[in-house]
Design a protein around this motif. Sequence first.
Motif, PDB file in Angstrom:
ATOM      1  N   ASP A  37      -9.126  -6.031   1.794  1.00  0.00           N
ATOM      2  CA  ASP A  37      -7.937  -6.008   2.647  1.00  0.00           C
ATOM      3  C   ASP A  37      -7.893  -4.738   3.486  1.00  0.00           C
ATOM      4  O   ASP A  37      -7.406  -4.753   4.613  1.00  0.00           O
ATOM      5  N   CYS A  38      -8.380  -3.633   2.927  1.00  0.00           N
ATOM      6  CA  CYS A  38      -8.374  -2.368   3.649  1.00  0.00           C
ATOM      7  C   CYS A  38      -9.282  -2.459   4.877  1.00  0.00           C
ATOM      8  O   CYS A  38      -8.907  -2.013   5.969  1.00  0.00           O
ATOM      9  N   LYS A 124      10.755   4.224   4.567  1.00  0.00           N
ATOM     10  CA  LYS A 124      10.898   2.798   4.874  1.00  0.00           C
ATOM     11  C   LYS A 124       9.534   2.138   5.044  1.00  0.00           C
ATOM     12  O   LYS A 124       9.340   0.980   4.669  1.00  0.00           O
ATOM     13  N   ARG A 125       8.588   2.871   5.615  1.00  0.00           N
ATOM     14  CA  ARG A 125       7.259   2.293   5.829  1.00  0.00           C
ATOM     15  C   ARG A 125       6.573   1.970   4.502  1.00  0.00           C
ATOM     16  O   ARG A 125       5.974   0.906   4.350  1.00  0.00           O
ATOM     17  N   VAL A 126       6.626   2.892   3.537  1.00  0.00           N
ATOM     18  CA  VAL A 126       5.926   2.647   2.264  1.00  0.00           C
ATOM     19  C   VAL A 126       6.723   1.759   1.328  1.00  0.00           C
ATOM     20  O   VAL A 126       6.156   1.134   0.427  1.00  0.00           O
ATOM     21  N   ASN A 127       8.038   1.677   1.518  1.00  0.00           N
ATOM     22  CA  ASN A 127       8.848   0.798   0.675  1.00  0.00           C
ATOM     23  C   ASN A 127       8.769  -0.653   1.119  1.00  0.00           C
ATOM     24  O   ASN A 127       9.208  -1.543   0.392  1.00  0.00           O
ATOM     25  N   ASN A 128       8.246  -0.879   2.319  1.00  0.00           N
ATOM     26  CA  ASN A 128       8.031  -2.242   2.782  1.00  0.00           C
ATOM     27  C   ASN A 128       6.924  -2.885   1.945  1.00  0.00           C
ATOM     28  O   ASN A 128       5.814  -2.351   1.844  1.00  0.00           O
ATOM     29  N   GLY A 129       7.239  -4.005   1.327  1.00  0.00           N
ATOM     30  CA  GLY A 129       6.305  -4.643   0.392  1.00  0.00           C
ATOM     31  C   GLY A 129       4.970  -4.988   1.016  1.00  0.00           C
ATOM     32  O   GLY A 129       3.911  -4.799   0.396  1.00  0.00           O
ATOM     33  N   LYS A 130       4.987  -5.511   2.246  1.00  0.00           N
ATOM     34  CA  LYS A 130       3.742  -5.900   2.917  1.00  0.00           C
ATOM     35  C   LYS A 130       2.883  -4.681   3.218  1.00  0.00           C
ATOM     36  O   LYS A 130       1.665  -4.691   3.010  1.00  0.00           O
ATOM     37  N   ASN A 131       3.535  -3.610   3.707  1.00  0.00           N
ATOM     38  CA  ASN A 131       2.796  -2.381   4.011  1.00  0.00           C
ATOM     39  C   ASN A 131       2.186  -1.786   2.751  1.00  0.00           C
ATOM     40  O   ASN A 131       1.023  -1.362   2.746  1.00  0.00           O
ATOM     41  N   SER A 137      -4.121  -1.640  -1.784  1.00  0.00           N
ATOM     42  CA  SER A 137      -5.478  -2.183  -1.745  1.00  0.00           C
ATOM     43  C   SER A 137      -6.472  -1.117  -1.307  1.00  0.00           C
ATOM     44  O   SER A 137      -7.565  -0.993  -1.877  1.00  0.00           O
ATOM     45  N   CYS A 138      -6.090  -0.317  -0.310  1.00  0.00           N
ATOM     46  CA  CYS A 138      -6.972   0.760   0.157  1.00  0.00           C
ATOM     47  C   CYS A 138      -7.177   1.817  -0.918  1.00  0.00           C
ATOM     48  O   CYS A 138      -8.278   2.352  -1.078  1.00  0.00           O
ATOM     49  N   ILE A 209      -3.663  -1.124 -12.453  1.00  0.00           N
ATOM     50  CA  ILE A 209      -2.215  -0.954 -12.318  1.00  0.00           C
ATOM     51  C   ILE A 209      -1.841   0.525 -12.256  1.00  0.00           C
ATOM     52  O   ILE A 209      -1.286   1.007 -11.277  1.00  0.00           O
ATOM     53  N   LEU A 210      -2.164   1.277 -13.362  1.00  0.00           N
ATOM     54  CA  LEU A 210      -1.849   2.704 -13.444  1.00  0.00           C
ATOM     55  C   LEU A 210      -0.447   2.972 -12.901  1.00  0.00           C
ATOM     56  O   LEU A 210       0.522   2.389 -13.358  1.00  0.00           O
ATOM     57  N   CYS A 211      -0.344   3.863 -11.889  1.00  0.00           N
ATOM     58  CA  CYS A 211       0.975   4.147 -11.306  1.00  0.00           C
ATOM     59  C   CYS A 211       1.028   3.727  -9.837  1.00  0.00           C
ATOM     60  O   CYS A 211       1.775   4.294  -9.038  1.00  0.00           O
ATOM     61  N   TYR A 212       0.223   2.701  -9.481  1.00  0.00           N
ATOM     62  CA  TYR A 212       0.165   2.265  -8.085  1.00  0.00           C
ATOM     63  C   TYR A 212       1.498   1.702  -7.589  1.00  0.00           C
ATOM     64  O   TYR A 212       1.717   1.622  -6.376  1.00  0.00           O
ATOM     65  N   SER A 213       2.375   1.295  -8.503  1.00  0.00           N
ATOM     66  CA  SER A 213       3.689   0.784  -8.099  1.00  0.00           C
ATOM     67  C   SER A 213       4.778   1.836  -8.245  1.00  0.00           C
ATOM     68  O   SER A 213       5.959   1.534  -8.058  1.00  0.00           O
TER      69      SER A 213
END
Length: 270
Positions: A37-38, A124-131, A137-138, A209-213
């Motif tokens: 995806d990246c 707002k940019r990073v909180n957007n789910g799609k972004n 993924s990157c 998973i780690l802390c990616y979310s």
Amino acid sequence: MFRLSNNLIGILNFLTFLLSIPILGSGIWLATRGSTDCEKFLQGPVIAVGVFLMVVSLAGLVGACCRVSWLLWVYLFCMFLLIVLLFCFTVFAFVVTNKGAGEVVSGRGYKEYRLGDYSNWLQKRVNNGKNWAKIRSCLQDSKVCQRLQAKNQTLDQFIQGSLSPIQSGCCKPPTACGFTYQSETVWLKSNNSTSNNTDCNAWDNNPSILCYSCQSCKAGVLANIKDDWKKVAIINIIVLVFLIIVYSIGCCAFRNNRRDNAYGGWKGYP
């Protein structure tokens, strides 16, 4: 005698045209061979930049060397737009990156990062789910956490070492969680933890998973973006000065074209 400014514009645009070929080629390669995806996310901007450079440089090259005034006018118009956009982006980059910094953790060699410390626009940019799905993924494709795990450090070595913002935010839980260290990316959750940090519940030892979310991971990404954007903004200032000089030379070439065309017309030649 052909004007010096026309020759300079012709040479500069010929070099720019040559530069556009590998840029466009890499974009096409990403479009046909990109598997992540990246890589797919990068293909659009790379192709757009390559096509823009190729078209504009051809317009400048033909307009200057063949004395086609309307093509040179198109070239100058595009250059003017580029200068304005680059100037606006440079100012914008300085404005949105003037907030946010890592917090020193007592007894640790690394800093930790909080999302709320950064500008609302970046949040707002990073909180957007799609972004964030693309950014995540990157991060996974870059294997930044796997490289940290490969260090095989003891606890003392780990807490005294330095971590990048992304490693600090994405590859380990926040220190406030009070988890027990097993390895760089493996931590045992404590049942006695009193922290109300939501990242503590988001942490998982699963390498995917780690802390990616976590909010700390998003903050680490913004800290990295902030540093990169400031470097880019400084480079942009240098590029702006160069573009303004090229634009000025192009204006001289355009004036030469008009004079030559007018003189040729007066002599009765097309």
